[in-house]
Write an enzyme that holds these catalytic residues in place. Structure first.
Site, PDB file in Angstrom:
ATOM      1  N   CYS A 256       8.051   2.698 -20.430  1.00 56.42           N
ATOM      2  CA  CYS A 256       8.641   1.663 -19.387  1.00 56.42           C
ATOM      3  C   CYS A 256       7.555   0.966 -18.266  1.00 56.42           C
ATOM      4  O   CYS A 256       7.565   1.922 -17.418  1.00 56.42           O
ATOM      5  CB  CYS A 256       9.922   2.230 -18.688  1.00 56.42           C
ATOM      6  SG  CYS A 256      10.675   1.361 -17.435  1.00 56.42           S
TER       7      CYS A 256
ATOM      8  N   CYS B 257       8.874   1.237 -14.981  1.00 57.86           N
ATOM      9  CA  CYS B 257       9.148   2.188 -13.977  1.00 57.86           C
ATOM     10  C   CYS B 257       7.825   2.851 -13.814  1.00 57.86           C
ATOM     11  O   CYS B 257       7.688   3.186 -12.606  1.00 57.86           O
ATOM     12  CB  CYS B 257       9.722   3.228 -15.040  1.00 57.86           C
ATOM     13  SG  CYS B 257      11.181   2.573 -15.884  1.00 57.86           S
ATOM     14  N   ASP B 258       6.774   2.695 -14.439  1.00 61.02           N
ATOM     15  CA  ASP B 258       5.453   3.694 -14.392  1.00 61.02           C
ATOM     16  C   ASP B 258       4.267   2.740 -14.109  1.00 61.02           C
ATOM     17  O   ASP B 258       3.394   3.394 -13.829  1.00 61.02           O
ATOM     18  CB  ASP B 258       5.543   4.559 -15.543  1.00 61.02           C
ATOM     19  CG  ASP B 258       6.541   5.634 -15.764  1.00 61.02           C
ATOM     20  OD1 ASP B 258       7.306   5.773 -14.568  1.00 61.02           O
ATOM     21  OD2 ASP B 258       6.990   5.783 -16.839  1.00 61.02           O
TER      22      ASP B 258
HETATM   23  C1  LIG Z   1      10.750   8.622 -19.765  1.00 60.04           C
HETATM   24  C2  LIG Z   1      11.587   7.505 -19.288  1.00 60.04           C
HETATM   25  C3  LIG Z   1      11.311   7.301 -17.841  1.00 60.04           C
HETATM   26  C4  LIG Z   1      12.266   6.216 -17.223  1.00 60.04           C
HETATM   27  N1  LIG Z   1      11.713   6.039 -15.819  1.00 60.04           N
HETATM   28  C5  LIG Z   1      12.507   5.338 -15.422  1.00 60.04           C
HETATM   29  C6  LIG Z   1      12.377   5.096 -13.933  1.00 60.04           C
HETATM   30  O1  LIG Z   1      11.642   5.552 -13.326  1.00 60.04           O
HETATM   31  N2  LIG Z   1      13.274   4.173 -13.395  1.00 60.04           N
HETATM   32  C7  LIG Z   1      14.496   3.526 -14.044  1.00 60.04           C
HETATM   33  O2  LIG Z   1      15.027   2.828 -13.339  1.00 60.04           O
HETATM   34  N3  LIG Z   1      14.428   3.719 -15.227  1.00 60.04           N
HETATM   35  C8  LIG Z   1      13.638   4.491 -15.823  1.00 60.04           C
HETATM   36  N4  LIG Z   1      13.798   4.868 -17.174  1.00 60.04           N
HETATM   37  C9  LIG Z   1      14.941   4.014 -17.838  1.00 60.04           C
HETATM   38  C10 LIG Z   1      16.477   4.902 -17.605  1.00 60.04           C
HETATM   39  O3  LIG Z   1      16.106   6.099 -17.802  1.00 60.04           O
HETATM   40  C11 LIG Z   1      17.484   4.124 -18.330  1.00 60.04           C
HETATM   41  O4  LIG Z   1      17.494   2.927 -18.100  1.00 60.04           O
HETATM   42  C12 LIG Z   1      18.859   4.747 -17.798  1.00 60.04           C
HETATM   43  O5  LIG Z   1      18.739   6.200 -18.134  1.00 60.04           O
HETATM   44  C13 LIG Z   1      19.936   4.427 -18.615  1.00 60.04           C
HETATM   45  O6  LIG Z   1      21.157   5.181 -18.330  1.00 60.04           O
HETATM   46  P1  LIG Z   1      22.242   5.082 -19.184  1.00 60.04           P
HETATM   47  O7  LIG Z   1      23.409   5.713 -18.410  1.00 60.04           O
HETATM   48  O8  LIG Z   1      22.642   3.736 -19.719  1.00 60.04           O
HETATM   49  O9  LIG Z   1      21.955   5.968 -20.616  1.00 60.04           O
HETATM   50  P2  LIG Z   1      21.279   7.315 -20.518  1.00 60.04           P
HETATM   51  O10 LIG Z   1      20.559   7.742 -19.510  1.00 60.04           O
HETATM   52  O11 LIG Z   1      20.494   7.220 -21.855  1.00 60.04           O
HETATM   53  O12 LIG Z   1      22.605   8.337 -20.729  1.00 60.04           O
HETATM   54  C14 LIG Z   1      23.099   8.207 -22.209  1.00 60.04           C
HETATM   55  C15 LIG Z   1      23.752   9.758 -22.241  1.00 60.04           C
HETATM   56  O13 LIG Z   1      24.599   9.719 -23.292  1.00 60.04           O
HETATM   57  C16 LIG Z   1      24.955  10.651 -23.971  1.00 60.04           C
HETATM   58  N5  LIG Z   1      25.319  10.645 -25.057  1.00 60.04           N
HETATM   59  C17 LIG Z   1      25.094   9.738 -26.259  1.00 60.04           C
HETATM   60  N6  LIG Z   1      25.748   9.883 -27.345  1.00 60.04           N
HETATM   61  C18 LIG Z   1      26.903  11.040 -26.973  1.00 60.04           C
HETATM   62  C19 LIG Z   1      28.016  11.338 -27.581  1.00 60.04           C
HETATM   63  N7  LIG Z   1      28.244  10.864 -28.728  1.00 60.04           N
HETATM   64  N8  LIG Z   1      28.625  12.434 -26.889  1.00 60.04           N
HETATM   65  C20 LIG Z   1      28.385  12.843 -25.567  1.00 60.04           C
HETATM   66  N9  LIG Z   1      27.211  12.224 -24.896  1.00 60.04           N
HETATM   67  C21 LIG Z   1      26.536  11.335 -25.608  1.00 60.04           C
HETATM   68  C22 LIG Z   1      23.213  11.085 -24.017  1.00 60.04           C
HETATM   69  O14 LIG Z   1      23.178  12.382 -24.519  1.00 60.04           O
HETATM   70  C23 LIG Z   1      22.909  10.806 -22.699  1.00 60.04           C
HETATM   71  O15 LIG Z   1      23.204  11.842 -21.926  1.00 60.04           O
HETATM   72  C24 LIG Z   1      13.253   5.621 -17.952  1.00 60.04           C
HETATM   73  C25 LIG Z   1      13.437   5.954 -19.201  1.00 60.04           C
HETATM   74  C26 LIG Z   1      12.452   7.183 -20.006  1.00 60.04           C
HETATM   75  C27 LIG Z   1      12.912   7.139 -21.386  1.00 60.04           C
END
Ligand SMILES: Cc1cc2nc3c(=O)[nH]c(=O)nc-3n(C[C@H](O)[C@H](O)[C@H](O)COP(=O)(O)OP(=O)(O)OC[C@H]3O[C@@H](n4cnc5c(N)ncnc54)[C@H](O)[C@@H]3O)c2cc1C
Length: 329
Positions: A137, A140-141
């Site tokens: 990202c 982000c970084d």
């Molecule tokens: C390495 C990295 C660094 C990042 N750094 C930043 C940053 O500095 N700033 C920023 O704003 N964004 C950052 N991001 C992006 C950010 O992490 C995502 O945009 C954000 O986490 C998305 O949130 P979400 O809740 O949609 O999904 P996610 O955070 O992906 O969470 C989804 C959850 O659903 C769970 N899940 C999926 N299927 C199932 C199931 N069948 N049963 C139960 N649970 C399930 C998963 O296990 C997970 O816990 C980064 C991403 C990565 C990969």
């Protein structure tokens, strides 16, 4: 009718799921959050500093941010379970969710907040150095790579977008691509090619990421002649796409051409009544913690409205049901 029907079950525990949990818990809807058996907390559990989530002027470690969100949801009574949903039946008014540990739950509404998985290269060093020079990202970084030499892997529009964005910080950005031409749209390709900080390395793949606690070099292989070489960089941005986690419900709710969950306008309403989506699973573009959190809030408010409307409808129907005159037989 099942023994117990919950108001709302939230599948996923990233910023979207936990924000939806805070809001629905504060609305007295007693949400259950299926947080995942090994992945609770979502993508930010895999990173170090998060500097762009409002409210933390010094930044915050990704896992700390997620543990705070979890604690906040628990404070208002959210029932958070480290469980996977393994099957969902979403079309009837009462939804059925099968759990990985066995058993089923029933709910009037479901919020799908399962996120989206960034594609990985799958090479040695990539996982170990994630958050220590390897990133998915640029937004982000990028800021951490001021005046440094870095590389982007990929040849599509998002790789070009990442590379162009990174030129604001880095002194040089290599774009490493497996082919001899880009998949990106002409306009993005032209922009990247015209940028003097960007240098393309064609027909090449990364076969190893190296560094002692922090990325210092990449091992590359030329796919035409098989020669191997090293490239000194302090950062590697992997931009080869992402896969929304929709497998569990892809045959039940409508998806967009990008594979994300289709919602109505700015709402979280999916094609099925009582089923809502939040976070990266519906977002082909922004994919940030704060946008996911905002989207979790939208889903929670939509659930509140839906449950209130269906309760009104049920009450009205009960009121209109003709009374049977027992004496008249
Ligand atoms: C390495 C990295 C660094 C990042 N750094 C930043 C940053 O500095 N700033 C920023 O704003 N964004 C950052 N991001 C992006 C950010 O992490 C995502 O945009 C954000 O986490 C998305 O949130 P979400 O809740 O949609 O999904 P996610 O955070 O992906 O969470 C989804 C959850 O659903 C769970 N899940 C999926 N299927 C199932 C199931 N069948 N049963 C139960 N649970 C399930 C998963 O296990 C997970 O816990 C980064 C991403 C990565 C990969």
């Amino acid at each position: 009718m099942p023994d117990q029907v919950h108001d709302v079950i939230i599948v996923g525990s990233g910023p979207a799921g936990y924000t939806a949990a805070v809001y629905t818990a504060r609305a007295n809807l007693s949400p259950i959050v299926l947080a995942g058996s090994v992945t609770a907390g979502g993508e930010l559990m895999n990173t170090t500093d998060v500097e762009n989530f409002p409210g933390f002027p010094e930044g915050v470690m990704g896992p700390d941010l997620m543990m705070n969100m979890e604690a906040q949801a628990r404070r208002f009574g959210a029932d958070i379970r480290n469980e996977d949903a393994t099957a969902l039946k979403l079309d009837a008014p009462i939804k059925e969710i099968t759990l990985g540990s066995g058993g089923t739950l029933h709910a009037r509404s479901v919020i799908l907040a399962t996120g989206s998985a960034y594609r990985e290269l799958g090479v040695p060093g990539e996982k170990q150095l994630s958050g220590h020079g390897v990133s998915w990202c640029a937004t982000c970084d990028g800021f951490f790579f001021r005046d440094q030499v870095i590389a982007v892997v990929g040849g599509g529009d998002s790789a070009m977008e990442e590379a162009l964005f990174l030129t604001k910080f880095a002194s040089k950005v290599y774009v490493i691509h497996r082919r001899d031409s880009l998949r990106a749209s002409q306009i993005m390709a032209d922009r990247a090619k015209a940028n003097e900080k960007i240098e393309f390395i064609w027909d090449t793949e990364v076969i190893e990421v190296r560094g002692d606690g922090k990325v210092s070099e990449l091992e590359l292989r030329n796919l035409v002649d098989g020669t191997e070489s090293t490239l000194d960089v302090s950062g590697l941005f992997v931009a080869i796409g992402h896969d929304p986690r929709v497998q569990l419900f892809a045959d039940q709710v409508d998806l967009t051409s990008e594979g994300t969950v289709q919602v109505e306008g700015r709402t979280s309403r999916t094609s099925l009544p009582g089923v809502f989506a939040a976070g990266d699973v519906l977002d082909p573009h922004y994919r940030q913690a704060i946008t996911a959190a905002g989207s979790g809030c939208v889903a929670a408010l939509d659930v509140e409205e839906y449950l209130a409307d269906t309760a009104d409808t049920d009450a009205a129907e009960a009121h209109q049901t003709p009374k049977v005159d027992v004496a008249a037989g």
